[in-house]
Design an enzyme around this catalytic site. Structure first.
Site, PDB file in Angstrom:
ATOM      1  N   ASN A 169       0.811  -1.229   0.000  1.00 52.08           N
ATOM      2  CA  ASN A 169       0.000   0.000   0.000  1.00 52.08           C
ATOM      3  C   ASN A 169       0.847   1.284   0.000  1.00 52.08           C
ATOM      4  OD1 ASN A 169       0.740  -0.403   2.656  1.00 52.08           O
ATOM      5  ND2 ASN A 169      -1.202   0.286   3.510  1.00 52.08           N
ATOM      6  N   CYS A 186      -3.044   1.758   6.692  1.00 50.62           N
ATOM      7  CA  CYS A 186      -3.214   1.105   7.994  1.00 50.62           C
ATOM      8  C   CYS A 186      -3.812   2.058   9.021  1.00 50.62           C
ATOM      9  CB  CYS A 186      -1.876   0.582   8.489  1.00 50.62           C
ATOM     10  SG  CYS A 186      -0.618   1.852   8.490  1.00 50.62           S
ATOM     11  N   GLU A 239       8.606   3.234  14.256  1.00 49.88           N
ATOM     12  CA  GLU A 239       9.422   3.659  13.111  1.00 49.88           C
ATOM     13  C   GLU A 239       9.359   5.182  13.007  1.00 49.88           C
ATOM     14  OE1 GLU A 239       8.022   1.368   9.723  1.00 49.88           O
ATOM     15  OE2 GLU A 239       9.380  -0.258  10.255  1.00 49.88           O
TER      16      GLU A 239
HETATM   17  P1  NAP Z   1       0.278  -8.987   4.040  1.00 47.55           P
HETATM   18  O1  NAP Z   1      -0.581  -9.910   3.281  1.00 47.55           O
HETATM   19  O2  NAP Z   1       0.563  -9.287   5.460  1.00 47.55           O
HETATM   20  O3  NAP Z   1       1.631  -8.872   3.196  1.00 47.55           O
HETATM   21  C1  NAP Z   1       2.675  -8.046   3.634  1.00 47.55           C
HETATM   22  C2  NAP Z   1       3.974  -8.628   3.175  1.00 47.55           C
HETATM   23  O4  NAP Z   1       4.141  -9.914   3.769  1.00 47.55           O
HETATM   24  C3  NAP Z   1       4.076  -8.837   1.656  1.00 47.55           C
HETATM   25  O5  NAP Z   1       5.389  -8.537   1.257  1.00 47.55           O
HETATM   26  C4  NAP Z   1       3.794 -10.315   1.515  1.00 47.55           C
HETATM   27  O6  NAP Z   1       4.415 -10.895   0.389  1.00 47.55           O
HETATM   28  C5  NAP Z   1       4.443 -10.861   2.775  1.00 47.55           C
HETATM   29  N1  NAP Z   1       3.958 -12.174   3.183  1.00 47.55           N
HETATM   30  C6  NAP Z   1       2.699 -12.649   3.132  1.00 47.55           C
HETATM   31  N2  NAP Z   1       2.672 -13.914   3.634  1.00 47.55           N
HETATM   32  C7  NAP Z   1       3.935 -14.215   4.009  1.00 47.55           C
HETATM   33  C8  NAP Z   1       4.552 -15.363   4.581  1.00 47.55           C
HETATM   34  N3  NAP Z   1       3.866 -16.456   4.895  1.00 47.55           N
HETATM   35  N4  NAP Z   1       5.880 -15.322   4.814  1.00 47.55           N
HETATM   36  C9  NAP Z   1       6.598 -14.225   4.501  1.00 47.55           C
HETATM   37  N5  NAP Z   1       6.067 -13.117   3.956  1.00 47.55           N
HETATM   38  C10 NAP Z   1       4.751 -13.106   3.716  1.00 47.55           C
HETATM   39  O7  NAP Z   1      -0.290  -7.509   4.037  1.00 47.55           O
HETATM   40  P2  NAP Z   1      -0.700  -6.604   2.803  1.00 47.55           P
HETATM   41  O8  NAP Z   1      -2.038  -7.027   2.343  1.00 47.55           O
HETATM   42  O9  NAP Z   1       0.408  -6.550   1.807  1.00 47.55           O
HETATM   43  O10 NAP Z   1      -0.734  -5.166   3.476  1.00 47.55           O
HETATM   44  C11 NAP Z   1      -1.860  -4.636   4.067  1.00 47.55           C
HETATM   45  C12 NAP Z   1      -1.746  -4.771   5.586  1.00 47.55           C
HETATM   46  O11 NAP Z   1      -0.591  -4.065   6.024  1.00 47.55           O
HETATM   47  C13 NAP Z   1      -2.912  -4.122   6.286  1.00 47.55           C
HETATM   48  O12 NAP Z   1      -3.303  -4.929   7.355  1.00 47.55           O
HETATM   49  C14 NAP Z   1      -2.327  -2.809   6.786  1.00 47.55           C
HETATM   50  O13 NAP Z   1      -3.000  -2.275   7.889  1.00 47.55           O
HETATM   51  C15 NAP Z   1      -0.926  -3.219   7.109  1.00 47.55           C
HETATM   52  N6  NAP Z   1      -0.032  -2.050   7.135  1.00 47.55           N
HETATM   53  C16 NAP Z   1       0.460  -1.635   8.347  1.00 47.55           C
HETATM   54  C17 NAP Z   1       1.269  -0.502   8.412  1.00 47.55           C
HETATM   55  C18 NAP Z   1       1.816  -0.012   9.723  1.00 47.55           C
HETATM   56  O14 NAP Z   1       2.744   0.794   9.701  1.00 47.55           O
HETATM   57  N7  NAP Z   1       1.308  -0.444  10.857  1.00 47.55           N
HETATM   58  C19 NAP Z   1       1.605   0.178   7.236  1.00 47.55           C
HETATM   59  C20 NAP Z   1       1.084  -0.273   6.031  1.00 47.55           C
HETATM   60  C21 NAP Z   1       0.275  -1.400   5.995  1.00 47.55           C
HETATM   61  P3  NAP Z   1       3.658 -11.103  -1.017  1.00 47.55           P
HETATM   62  O15 NAP Z   1       3.077  -9.783  -1.347  1.00 47.55           O
HETATM   63  O16 NAP Z   1       4.746 -11.478  -1.915  1.00 47.55           O
HETATM   64  O17 NAP Z   1       2.619 -12.138  -0.768  1.00 47.55           O
END
Ligand code: NAP
Length: 492
Positions: free
Chosen positions: A160, A292, A466
């Site tokens: 995102n 997020c 961060e």
């Molecule tokens: P996600 O599905 O958890 O994916 C995030 C990252 O993790 C991607 O690079 C993904 O790789 C990787 N990943 C997924 N499964 C994995 C596994 N089993 N082992 C290792 N890596 C794995 O989250 P998203 O849909 O990309 O992002 C949205 C989420 O991020 C939301 O919940 C949002 O709130 C949160 N977020 C939090 C913040 C904060 O600062 N707190 C900031 C931004 C976003 P692939 O894409 O290659 O599958």
């Protein structure tokens, strides 16, 4: 130090390859494609890497660490400042690349590049201020505390914010003297590769910052279990964050987790209504609702509810929705078909449980992955959109009667990332500032993040912070050094 290479637009293929030890990985193997969510057309084909590449990347980090950690902080700072300069020099190309792979409006993408660059500059400055301390521990000794880089860092980031989530980790890590292997999201690797190539151009030595993409579980398994990796830092969903934290336990790594949120945005009767509407739009609809810290639940006090709903819906109905690369837009597509379906499911569930659509509510004709910006009234805590991140352009309004009810509703979730409140009552300001169970609170504004702010959550929204002067501590270890003093004549 500055590059004489052509701009990213001319050089896009070179800059869309992973980097290990300063080079694109050799050989031909499996690939994956990156698509533009606004058009669903393929924009790049990327080598699909796995565990073996991750092991090589970590080994190259370990080798590069020996020299990088010994550099003077000022030297690392100068290289980071050169990187900052190159990011800004290529701002327009980076923004277009970001919009192409992620879909956000071009103006928001430009804003993200500035935001991403701000972390590089901030931590270049912080690199020079990693002070230790001296403790007068006892009569016969003194204790010095020095800060040292933790070592090799593994990092995984989401789609995102494909640029800023990277620099918010990599800049403090490099400033501290660490080396990093980063795995960006499969949906948005291009910004990561571009940033890594610019880092090389800026003088970051080969092996200090590697970027690989592909098989997420395989790469993640190496980054969370290889004993060479001292620190693992993740931004993404709470579910994946918990899994990766558990994987890190086997080698007891330092861990930072920036996870999902479910932010309440509370509008009190005494709020300035224009400020509250602007704040709700900034918080809820940035990145088409895919942040997020997006307001997920908008709690509105009874006395202002109808006027607020009407004013918000009027602004939302006027949004320009479309492909961010074609003319001025306010809202883009959802990132995937699954993300769009989740938004549709949340709206359907809410309407089925009694919510009413004030504006929007359907798919948008701009393309396959677009949804109309939507305002709902009559939301309640039993609805899915109250319990999960919707991650889309849907603003559900919950009516409340008094402050106690609002605070209880706001805190009634396992998430604890951000909250917002609109009020002009200073007593209430303090009660809420201290009573909201979150890492960040925005009062009378909808934008809470910048490089100066400690960003992070409590409860199941994460571990660590961060940005800000605290962000570099996540990549530093304290070492206590005890120095015996010679006997002092006349003192027993
Ligand atoms: P996600 O599905 O958890 O994916 C995030 C990252 O993790 C991607 O690079 C993904 O790789 C990787 N990943 C997924 N499964 C994995 C596994 N089993 N082992 C290792 N890596 C794995 O989250 P998203 O849909 O990309 O992002 C949205 C989420 O991020 C939301 O919940 C949002 O709130 C949160 N977020 C939090 C913040 C904060 O600062 N707190 C900031 C931004 C976003 P692939 O894409 O290659 O599958």
């Amino acid at each position: 130090m500055a590059s004489t290479r052509p701009s990213l637009a001319e050089d896009v293929v070179l800059r869309t390859t992973p980097i290990i030890d300063g080079l694109p990985p050799a050989g031909k193997g499996c690939v994956f494609t990156v698509t533009n969510p606004a058009t669903t057309q393929t924009i790049a084909t990327i080598p699909l890497l796995g565990a073996e590449a991750a092991e090589r990347a970590v080994a190259s980090n370990a080798a590069a660490l020996q020299e990088w950690r010994k550099r003077a902080a000022a030297e690392r700072a100068d290289i980071l400042l050169a990187w900052h300069g190159l990011i800004l020099q290529n701002r327009e190309d980076l923004a277009r690349l970001l919009t192409s792979e992620q879909g956000k409006p071009l103006n928001e993408a430009r804003g993200e590049i500035d935001y991403a660059a701000s972390f590089v500059r901030w931590f270049a400055e912080e690199a020079r201020r990693v002070y230790g301390e001296i403790i007068p521990a006892a009569r016969e000794r003194r204790v010095m505390v020095i800060k040292q880089p933790v070592g090799v860092v593994g990092a995984i980031t989401p789609w995102n914010f494909p640029a800023a989530m990277i620099t918010r980790k990599v800049a403090p890590a490099l400033a501290a003297g660490c080396t990093v292997t980063l795995k960006p999201a499969e949906l948005t690797p291009l910004s990561a590769f571009a940033l890594a190539h610019l880092a090389l151009d800026a003088g970051v030595p080969p092996g200090v910052f590697n970027v690989i993409a592909g098989d997420a579980p395989a790469i993640g398994s190496v980054l969370t279990s290889d004993p060479t990796v001292a620190k693992f830092t993740f931004t993404g969903s709470t579910a994946v964050g918990k899994l990766l934290t558990a994987q890190c336990a086997t080698t007891l790594k330092r861990v930072s987790m920036e996870l999902g949120g479910n932010a309440p945005l509370i509008v009190f009767d005494d709020a300035d209504i224009d400020t509250a509407v602007e704040g709700a739009i900034a918080s809820k609809f940035r990145n088409t609702g895919q942040t997020c810290v997006c307001a997920n639940r908008i709690l509105v006090q009874s006395g202002i509810h109808d006027r607020f709903a009407e004013a918000l819906a009027a602004r939302v109905a006027a949004f320009r929705v479309g492909n961010g690369l074609e003319g001025e837009t306010d809202q883009g597509p959802l990132i995937t078909a699954a993300a769009l379906q989740k938004v549709r499911d949340h709206v359907g569930d809410a309407v089925g449980r009694g919510a009413r659509i004030v504006t929007g509510g359907e798919r948008h004709e701009a393309g396959e992955l677009f949804h109309q910006p939507t305002v709902l009234i009559g939301a309640n805590p039993d609805m899915r959109l109250a319990q999960e991140e919707t991650f889309g352009p849907v603003a559900p309004l919950f009516r409340f009667a008094n402050e106690g009810e609002a605070l209880a509703l706001a805190n009634s979730t396992r998430s604890g990332l951000a909250a917002y409140a609109f009020t002009r009552d200073m007593d209430r300001f303090w009660r809420l500032a201290e009573g909201l169970e979150v890492g960040m609170v925005g009062f009378n504004n909808g934008i809470i993040s910048s490089e100066t702010v400690p960003f992070g959550g409590v409860k199941e929204s994460g571990l660590g912070r961060e940005g800000s002067r605290h962000g570099i501590d996540e990549f530093l270890e304290l070492k206590a050094i005890s120095l015996g003093l010679p006997p002092q004549p006349g003192i027993e």
